[in-house]
Design a protein around this motif. Structure first.
Motif, PDB file in Angstrom:
ATOM      1  N   GLU A 285       0.830  -1.213   0.000  1.00  0.00           N
ATOM      2  CA  GLU A 285       0.000   0.000   0.000  1.00  0.00           C
ATOM      3  C   GLU A 285       0.860   1.257   0.000  1.00  0.00           C
ATOM      4  N   MET A 286       1.932   1.222   0.815  1.00  0.00           N
ATOM      5  CA  MET A 286       2.827   2.371   0.864  1.00  0.00           C
ATOM      6  C   MET A 286       3.568   2.538  -0.463  1.00  0.00           C
ATOM      7  N   ALA A 287       3.932   1.416  -1.060  1.00  0.00           N
ATOM      8  CA  ALA A 287       4.612   1.478  -2.352  1.00  0.00           C
ATOM      9  C   ALA A 287       3.710   2.100  -3.412  1.00  0.00           C
ATOM     10  N   LEU A 288       2.423   1.719  -3.396  1.00  0.00           N
ATOM     11  CA  LEU A 288       1.474   2.288  -4.351  1.00  0.00           C
ATOM     12  C   LEU A 288       1.261   3.769  -4.088  1.00  0.00           C
ATOM     13  N   CYS A 289       1.192   4.139  -2.817  1.00  0.00           N
ATOM     14  CA  CYS A 289       1.007   5.553  -2.451  1.00  0.00           C
ATOM     15  C   CYS A 289       2.171   6.397  -2.950  1.00  0.00           C
ATOM     16  N   ILE A 290       3.392   5.927  -2.719  1.00  0.00           N
ATOM     17  CA  ILE A 290       4.567   6.687  -3.140  1.00  0.00           C
ATOM     18  C   ILE A 290       4.641   6.752  -4.664  1.00  0.00           C
ATOM     19  N   GLY A 291       4.381   5.634  -5.312  1.00  0.00           N
ATOM     20  CA  GLY A 291       4.435   5.618  -6.777  1.00  0.00           C
ATOM     21  C   GLY A 291       3.450   6.586  -7.400  1.00  0.00           C
ATOM     22  N   LEU A 292       2.212   6.565  -6.941  1.00  0.00           N
ATOM     23  CA  LEU A 292       1.193   7.477  -7.480  1.00  0.00           C
ATOM     24  C   LEU A 292       1.520   8.932  -7.155  1.00  0.00           C
ATOM     25  N   SER A 293       2.028   9.173  -5.944  1.00  0.00           N
ATOM     26  CA  SER A 293       2.353  10.544  -5.538  1.00  0.00           C
ATOM     27  C   SER A 293       3.495  11.110  -6.370  1.00  0.00           C
ATOM     28  N   VAL A 294       4.536  10.313  -6.588  1.00  0.00           N
ATOM     29  CA  VAL A 294       5.664  10.766  -7.407  1.00  0.00           C
ATOM     30  C   VAL A 294       5.200  11.095  -8.825  1.00  0.00           C
ATOM     31  N   PHE A 295       4.375  10.226  -9.385  1.00  0.00           N
ATOM     32  CA  PHE A 295       3.883  10.456 -10.748  1.00  0.00           C
ATOM     33  C   PHE A 295       3.081  11.753 -10.831  1.00  0.00           C
ATOM     34  N   ALA A 296       2.149  11.949  -9.894  1.00  0.00           N
ATOM     35  CA  ALA A 296       1.267  13.115  -9.945  1.00  0.00           C
ATOM     36  C   ALA A 296       2.021  14.408  -9.660  1.00  0.00           C
ATOM     37  N   THR A 297       2.920  14.400  -8.666  1.00  0.00           N
ATOM     38  CA  THR A 297       3.629  15.639  -8.318  1.00  0.00           C
ATOM     39  C   THR A 297       4.607  16.060  -9.413  1.00  0.00           C
ATOM     40  N   CYS A 298       5.252  15.088 -10.062  1.00  0.00           N
ATOM     41  CA  CYS A 298       6.171  15.435 -11.153  1.00  0.00           C
ATOM     42  C   CYS A 298       5.423  16.027 -12.337  1.00  0.00           C
ATOM     43  N   ALA A 299       4.226  15.503 -12.617  1.00  0.00           N
ATOM     44  CA  ALA A 299       3.430  16.035 -13.723  1.00  0.00           C
ATOM     45  C   ALA A 299       2.991  17.473 -13.446  1.00  0.00           C
ATOM     46  N   THR A 300       2.538  17.748 -12.215  1.00  0.00           N
ATOM     47  CA  THR A 300       2.110  19.117 -11.894  1.00  0.00           C
ATOM     48  C   THR A 300       3.304  20.068 -11.807  1.00  0.00           C
ATOM     49  N   ALA A 301       4.474  19.549 -11.406  1.00  0.00           N
ATOM     50  CA  ALA A 301       5.668  20.388 -11.342  1.00  0.00           C
ATOM     51  C   ALA A 301       6.045  20.908 -12.715  1.00  0.00           C
ATOM     52  N   THR A 302       5.927  20.073 -13.719  1.00  0.00           N
ATOM     53  CA  THR A 302       6.233  20.484 -15.087  1.00  0.00           C
ATOM     54  C   THR A 302       5.321  21.616 -15.535  1.00  0.00           C
ATOM     55  N   LEU A 303       4.044  21.495 -15.241  1.00  0.00           N
ATOM     56  CA  LEU A 303       3.082  22.530 -15.633  1.00  0.00           C
ATOM     57  C   LEU A 303       3.360  23.841 -14.915  1.00  0.00           C
ATOM     58  N   ALA A 304       3.619  23.770 -13.607  1.00  0.00           N
ATOM     59  CA  ALA A 304       3.891  24.988 -12.838  1.00  0.00           C
ATOM     60  C   ALA A 304       5.170  25.665 -13.307  1.00  0.00           C
ATOM     61  N   ALA A 305       6.196  24.869 -13.610  1.00  0.00           N
ATOM     62  CA  ALA A 305       7.480  25.432 -14.038  1.00  0.00           C
ATOM     63  C   ALA A 305       7.382  26.135 -15.381  1.00  0.00           C
ATOM     64  N   MET A 306       6.473  25.715 -16.238  1.00  0.00           N
ATOM     65  CA  MET A 306       6.287  26.391 -17.528  1.00  0.00           C
ATOM     66  C   MET A 306       5.439  27.644 -17.389  1.00  0.00           C
ATOM     67  N   THR A 307       4.491  27.618 -16.468  1.00  0.00           N
ATOM     68  CA  THR A 307       3.510  28.693 -16.386  1.00  0.00           C
ATOM     69  C   THR A 307       4.013  29.919 -15.631  1.00  0.00           C
ATOM     70  N   LEU A 308       4.658  29.708 -14.486  1.00  0.00           N
ATOM     71  CA  LEU A 308       4.988  30.838 -13.602  1.00  0.00           C
ATOM     72  C   LEU A 308       5.960  31.850 -14.206  1.00  0.00           C
ATOM     73  N   PRO A 309       7.113  31.433 -14.776  1.00  0.00           N
ATOM     74  CA  PRO A 309       8.004  32.453 -15.360  1.00  0.00           C
ATOM     75  C   PRO A 309       7.337  33.250 -16.472  1.00  0.00           C
ATOM     76  N   TRP A 310       6.529  32.569 -17.273  1.00  0.00           N
ATOM     77  CA  TRP A 310       5.826  33.253 -18.357  1.00  0.00           C
ATOM     78  C   TRP A 310       4.835  34.274 -17.806  1.00  0.00           C
ATOM     79  N   LEU A 311       4.097  33.914 -16.748  1.00  0.00           N
ATOM     80  CA  LEU A 311       3.132  34.846 -16.166  1.00  0.00           C
ATOM     81  C   LEU A 311       3.826  36.045 -15.535  1.00  0.00           C
ATOM     82  N   LEU A 312       4.908  35.798 -14.801  1.00  0.00           N
ATOM     83  CA  LEU A 312       5.623  36.903 -14.167  1.00  0.00           C
ATOM     84  C   LEU A 312       6.164  37.871 -15.202  1.00  0.00           C
ATOM     85  N   ASN A 313       6.737  37.328 -16.265  1.00  0.00           N
ATOM     86  CA  ASN A 313       7.270  38.192 -17.321  1.00  0.00           C
ATOM     87  C   ASN A 313       6.160  38.961 -18.021  1.00  0.00           C
ATOM     88  N   SER A 314       4.984  38.323 -18.180  1.00  0.00           N
ATOM     89  CA  SER A 314       3.855  38.982 -18.838  1.00  0.00           C
ATOM     90  C   SER A 314       3.355  40.173 -18.027  1.00  0.00           C
TER      91      SER A 314
END
Length: 324
Positions: A262-291
């Protein structure tokens, strides 16, 4: 020298770097006549001889080829009709890199009608590459507005440095309190499953690391003229792929080390989801600040970190609550 303006006035164009003071002959001119015609003339760039007819660019002859060719052949027989060309309005850095990629020491600028505008000389290409390289380094440091802004920021007095930085760090401090509050909402899960606390730093770190990599790639692309639309799809796919790869490694390791599927599944799903959202945030924030004309040098790092940390904690404990 021909000058054209573009919608992006912050960039200099190929036409602004080009000179029309170059050797220019018709295609039926012989090599010997071209050599004689250049004697006594003063050119800004004589590394390439332009072959034109009625103003239309047909090809070019490199000076080393002209000097070594038989005297009686024509320039039409000697010229390179496939030499790289650029439009007048193209960004200067893209033009310079095109010359490098074609192993050319100069680059011809031709308008939409095929008429010669001028030639970007070797020393101008070198100046552009050096200038853009300095700007790219400034961008990688978050100074999107260029090297001059970077120098100004680096030399400003202590009081102004403090004023520029402290608001973003206060935002980060507020985010830290908010993250602590998020964790407090899951106190029951932590009490019943203390092992959940062991993985919070790792989950947060991986998301921040993926976001930093994405931000670096995006800023590099923007600095050389690659549009956000060209990068967003690929970067999102890479973020998903990286998240999946890390999850496939982390899950089995957690299962093997702590013996909890159960812990292995929790960590696996969490790593997958957080890395995906990190990519989106990293692309969006610098562009918004510069805009919004805010300096990403001070804002993007703290803001991206606190937002991604909040997302990471929330995603992790949401998944943990669903599994335990």
């Amino acid at each position: 020298m021909s000058h054209q303006t573009t919608a992006h006035t912050s960039f200099e164009t190929a036409a602004q770097q080009a000179t029309s003071r170059v050797p220019l002959f018709t295609p039926d001119c012989t090599v010997d006549a071209a050599r004689l015609g250049m004697i006594g003339q003063r050119y800004e760039c004589a590394s390439h001889i332009m072959v034109c007819e009625d103003g239309y660019f047909l090809g070019l002859v490199r000076i080393e080829d002209l000097l070594s060719a038989p005297a009686d052949i024509t320039l039409a027989d000697l010229m390179d009709a496939q030499a790289p060309i650029v439009a007048p309005g193209i960004d200067q850095e893209i033009a310079a890199w095109r010359a490098v990629n074609h192993e050319e020491s100069a680059l011809t600028v031709v308008d939409a009608q095929g008429c010669l505008v001028g030639v970007i000389s070797p020393h101008r290409l070198l100046a552009v590459l050096l200038s853009e390289h300095e700007e790219d380094l400034s961008r990688l440091g978050g100074f999107i507005k260029g090297a001059e802004a970077a120098r100004s920021t680096s030399e400003e007095p202590v009081r102004r440095r403090f004023r520029h930085r402290i608001p973003w760090l206060l935002v980060g401090l507020f985010g830290a309190f908010l993250a602590a509050d998020f964790v407090g909402q899951f106190e029951a899960q932590l009490q019943s499953k203390i092992i959940l606390a062991f993985f919070i730093p790792g989950i947060v770190y991986l998301a921040d690391a993926v976001g930093t990599q994405t931000e670096t790639v995006v800023v590099r692309g923007l600095s050389v003229g690659v549009g956000m639309r060209q990068m967003i799809g690929r970067e999102l796919q890479v973020g998903l792929a990286i998240g999946l790869a890390l999850a496939l490694v982390a899950g089995p390791l957690v299962w093997w080390r702590w013996g909890s599927p159960e812990m292995a599944l929790c960590i696996g799903l969490s790593v997958f989801a957080t890395c995906a959202t990190a990519t989106l945030a990293a692309m969006t924030l610098p562009w918004l600040l510069n805009s919004f004309a805010l300096d990403p040098a001070f804002g993007s790092g703290p803001l991206a970190t606190v937002i991604q940390d909040l997302f990471s904690v929330l995603i992790y404990f949401t998944i943990a609550s669903a599994l335990f």
